[in-house]
Enzyme design. Sequence first.
Site, PDB file in Angstrom:
ATOM      1  N   GLY A 288       2.334   1.633  -8.636  1.00  0.00           N
ATOM      2  CA  GLY A 288       2.237   3.032  -9.046  1.00  0.00           C
ATOM      3  C   GLY A 288       2.687   3.987  -7.956  1.00  0.00           C
ATOM      4  O   GLY A 288       2.662   5.205  -8.158  1.00  0.00           O
ATOM      5  N   ASP A 312       3.363  -7.292  -2.411  1.00  0.00           N
ATOM      6  CA  ASP A 312       3.696  -6.887  -1.034  1.00  0.00           C
ATOM      7  C   ASP A 312       2.396  -6.463  -0.323  1.00  0.00           C
ATOM      8  O   ASP A 312       2.399  -5.571   0.520  1.00  0.00           O
ATOM      9  CB  ASP A 312       4.720  -5.744  -1.023  1.00  0.00           C
ATOM     10  CG  ASP A 312       5.527  -5.681   0.276  1.00  0.00           C
ATOM     11  OD1 ASP A 312       5.348  -6.569   1.144  1.00  0.00           O
ATOM     12  OD2 ASP A 312       6.307  -4.729   0.448  1.00  0.00           O
TER      13      ASP A 312
HETATM   14 ZN   LIG Z   1      10.029  -5.475   2.582  1.00  0.00          ZN
END
Ligand SMILES: [Zn+2]
EC number: 3.5.1.25
Length: 436
Positions: A288, A312
């Site tokens: 988001g 990530d």
């Molecule tokens: Zn990266």
Amino acid sequence: MPAATSPERAKNGVTKLTGGRLVRGNELVNGDLWISSITGNILNGQEAFYEHHITPDVVIDLKGKILAPGFIDLQVNGGFGFDFSTVPDDMAEYRKGLNKLNRKLVRTGVTSYLPTLPSQKAEVYHKTLEYLGPSGAERNALQGAESLGAHCEGPFIAGTKCGIHSPLVLRTAPDGRSDIEACYGPENFSSQEDDTRSPITMITLAPELPGMMSVTPSLVARGIKVSLGHTEATYSQTTLALQAGATMLTHLFNAMQPLHHRDPGPFGTLGSTSSTISRPYFGIIADGIHLHRTTVNLAYNAHPSGFILVTDAMKTMGLPDGTYDWTNGDKWVKKGAVLTRQGTDTLAGSSATLVECASNFWAWSGASIPEVIRAVTAAPAEVLGLKDVKGTLDAGGDADLVALDVVERDDGTKRFEVDQVWKFGVKVYDVSDQVQ
Ligand SMILES: [Zn+2]
């Protein structure tokens, strides 16, 4: 001969999950799933019941919940306070932190993942990679989330697209294979002759750097997946890298050339009709913050089967909001899923969990539940070459499973909530057992 049904009969480690809605391909199917905690696999229920007359030890009624394969996250930098890139003096502490992370990560529905090292000095790879390789050989459910091997994101990436990677450790003028082996450690590259497995499963590199295009086939031949990212590559350079054996784009849109109408950049390869390449898989951070929801939908609609959700996630994933010390002396502020450098708007990875990203994508896209689940299960399994082992509910696959509840948010949209998790056929999490 039918198995004995008396209470004294020997345990067979079989669980029957009934009353769930099973994610099978593009459909949600009402049915049972049989799993074994002995082999850690999904069983053929028909065969178990009618041919082998097996009576399950345990029958669990899922009461209409969604039963999906366990989630797979291809990009996790850390979580629950542990950072794969921080090397303590005593590596026993590293092992302890890693074990703790694995046991907590599995409770978020992520049953396997790639521990990810953003660009580091060579010594960090030399010290950590031996701990980050595939961890599932013992099929021990109590170890929690399973590493499918390390993801080395950099340091062979473009200096102009390094994001929060330290520019001081980048290797922007590499010398092909010898430099790659020296950087990650020659001991971390199996030769093609022996069958030792490299702890490295994926490398993110910038294909326009010297030697990177030519080294790609030999990495792929060693079972290492090459993903393109943190790059200035043009459309044609990206196409050449895909021809050389790269199969994925790392966090699409972030840290790469955007779509330009005369040079559509890496993103353009999602629309390629060239017969010389397969369109790439691509990671999307649907927290988001990193991408506008319409950008996410655009990428999905351009190439649905390549779409993979990644977090990530940084070490602050799973921790409460607040200010945290970073390795380089900076301070970072976590607020919900957002992580920024103190006093700036600079984004530093994410603190979202994969189930939150899946919920976001579901709310934004209008994709069906099986389509959303594919992006965190079958699609990442395919890019790793594990499609019959992970990310599937088919018999023979690993019994890594997530039961999901659907919960309504205040704004009327719906989200997934992790209700129960199984690893190798053993239940390792149940939301109803947790003390609130
Ligand atoms: Zn990266």
